[in-house]
Design a protein around this motif. Structure first.
Motif, PDB file in Angstrom:
ATOM      1  N   MET A   1      25.939  26.091  53.235  1.00 60.84           N
ATOM      2  CA  MET A   1      26.538  25.620  51.996  1.00 60.84           C
ATOM      3  C   MET A   1      25.626  25.921  50.813  1.00 60.84           C
ATOM      4  N   ALA A   2      24.326  25.587  50.935  1.00 58.28           N
ATOM      5  CA  ALA A   2      23.384  25.840  49.851  1.00 58.28           C
ATOM      6  C   ALA A   2      23.233  27.325  49.594  1.00 58.28           C
ATOM      7  N   ALA A   3      23.254  28.141  50.668  1.00 56.64           N
ATOM      8  CA  ALA A   3      23.125  29.594  50.513  1.00 56.64           C
ATOM      9  C   ALA A   3      24.311  30.155  49.749  1.00 56.64           C
ATOM     10  N   GLN A   4      25.503  29.635  50.031  1.00 54.70           N
ATOM     11  CA  GLN A   4      26.696  30.081  49.314  1.00 54.70           C
ATOM     12  C   GLN A   4      26.608  29.715  47.837  1.00 54.70           C
ATOM     13  N   LEU A   5      26.128  28.516  47.575  1.00 53.88           N
ATOM     14  CA  LEU A   5      25.986  28.064  46.190  1.00 53.88           C
ATOM     15  C   LEU A   5      25.010  28.952  45.425  1.00 53.88           C
ATOM     16  N   ILE A   6      23.900  29.287  46.039  1.00 52.24           N
ATOM     17  CA  ILE A   6      22.898  30.163  45.397  1.00 52.24           C
ATOM     18  C   ILE A   6      23.488  31.544  45.163  1.00 52.24           C
TER      19      ILE A   6
END
Length: 116
Positions: A1-6
């Motif tokens: 999820m965090a990787a997608q946001l970045i």
């Protein structure tokens, strides 16, 4: 999820033209903060030196929670505390006239009167 946001943040549209101006503004804010902090430290040293010359200040400083700034403010507002016969006189000078709302049957709580 965090990787997608970045990943999405890297592709998003953002204001990139004012980055250098923002950095310069942040640098000025940090410098101003450091300048004000230095001024406050110098003032505290001056207050400490002045309080060491006042005999009553040592007694006030012995009160738990009463720091040097508050001690200086009290003495600046009241002057020599030995001129007061009772603590209520200091409260009245500060505009804090305490009153107790009581009757023959009940005891009320202590409040600030509107006359103070």
């Amino acid at each position: 999820m965090a990787a997608q946001l970045i990943a999405q943040a890297k592709r998003s549209v953002g204001e990139r033209t004012a980055v250098e101006e923002a950095k310069a503004y942040l640098k000025r804010l940090i410098e101003e903060f450091e300048r004000v902090t230095t001024m406050l430290e110098e003032m505290e040293k001056d207050i400490e030196a002045l309080l060491s010359e006042i005999p009553m200040a040592a007694q006030l400083r012995s009160i738990k929670g009463l720091e040097k700034i508050f001690t200086a403010a009290i003495l600046a507002g009241t002057g020599d505390l030995r001129q007061y016969a009772h603590g209520r006189q200091v409260l009245r000078k500060a505009g804090l006239n305490l009153a107790e709302s009581t009757s023959g049957k009940r005891k009320g709580r202590v409040i600030l009167s509107k006359r103070g």
